[in-house]
Design a protein around this motif. Sequence first.
Motif, mmCIF file in Angstrom:
data_model
loop_
_atom_site.group_PDB
_atom_site.id
_atom_site.type_symbol
_atom_site.label_atom_id
_atom_site.label_comp_id
_atom_site.label_asym_id
_atom_site.label_seq_id
_atom_site.Cartn_x
_atom_site.Cartn_y
_atom_site.Cartn_z
ATOM 1 N N GLU A 9 0.823 -1.206 0.000
ATOM 2 C CA GLU A 9 0.000 0.000 0.000
ATOM 3 C C GLU A 9 0.858 1.257 0.000
ATOM 4 N N ASP A 10 1.958 1.227 0.757
ATOM 5 C CA ASP A 10 2.873 2.375 0.762
ATOM 6 C C ASP A 10 3.484 2.598 -0.613
ATOM 7 N N GLN A 11 3.871 1.507 -1.278
ATOM 8 C CA GLN A 11 4.432 1.633 -2.627
ATOM 9 C C GLN A 11 3.403 2.209 -3.589
ATOM 10 N N ALA A 12 2.172 1.750 -3.479
ATOM 11 C CA ALA A 12 1.112 2.252 -4.362
ATOM 12 C C ALA A 12 0.867 3.728 -4.094
ATOM 13 N N ASP A 13 0.850 4.109 -2.818
ATOM 14 C CA ASP A 13 0.658 5.522 -2.474
ATOM 15 C C ASP A 13 1.798 6.373 -3.019
ATOM 16 N N ASP A 14 3.022 5.873 -2.904
ATOM 17 C CA ASP A 14 4.182 6.604 -3.419
ATOM 18 C C ASP A 14 4.101 6.758 -4.933
ATOM 19 N N ALA A 15 3.688 5.700 -5.618
ATOM 20 C CA ALA A 15 3.573 5.758 -7.079
ATOM 21 C C ALA A 15 2.510 6.768 -7.490
ATOM 22 N N GLU A 16 1.386 6.788 -6.778
ATOM 23 C CA GLU A 16 0.330 7.746 -7.099
ATOM 24 C C GLU A 16 0.808 9.177 -6.857
ATOM 25 N N GLU A 17 1.555 9.390 -5.788
ATOM 26 C CA GLU A 17 2.075 10.730 -5.484
ATOM 27 C C GLU A 17 3.049 11.179 -6.573
ATOM 28 N N ARG A 18 3.919 10.265 -7.031
ATOM 29 C CA ARG A 18 4.865 10.618 -8.105
ATOM 30 C C ARG A 18 4.107 10.952 -9.387
ATOM 31 N N GLN A 19 3.042 10.218 -9.675
ATOM 32 C CA GLN A 19 2.246 10.491 -10.874
ATOM 33 C C GLN A 19 1.603 11.867 -10.777
ATOM 34 N N ARG A 20 1.044 12.202 -9.623
ATOM 35 C CA ARG A 20 0.434 13.525 -9.438
ATOM 36 C C ARG A 20 1.472 14.629 -9.615
ATOM 37 N N GLU A 21 2.671 14.406 -9.074
ATOM 38 C CA GLU A 21 3.735 15.405 -9.219
ATOM 39 C C GLU A 21 4.125 15.582 -10.682
#
Length: 64
Positions: A9-21
């Motif tokens: 879940e942390d990895q998925a959250d990090d990936a989503e944050e990078r995509q938003r950035e």
Amino acid sequence: MADTKDGREDQADDAEERQRERELEEALERDDEDEPPADEVDDGDESAADDDEESAEEGDSSDE
């Protein structure tokens, strides 16, 4: 390191944050670009829709 649900879940959250950035950076880069006039955009969409309607009508008449 063990594979855990929390880790995934942390990895998925990090990936989503990078995509938003990335999306934000791209939007800021395009901010200075001019938008195409509304007339040109509308004309292109209408002609494509007309073509689809005509081809659908042709298909109906050939089935009879």
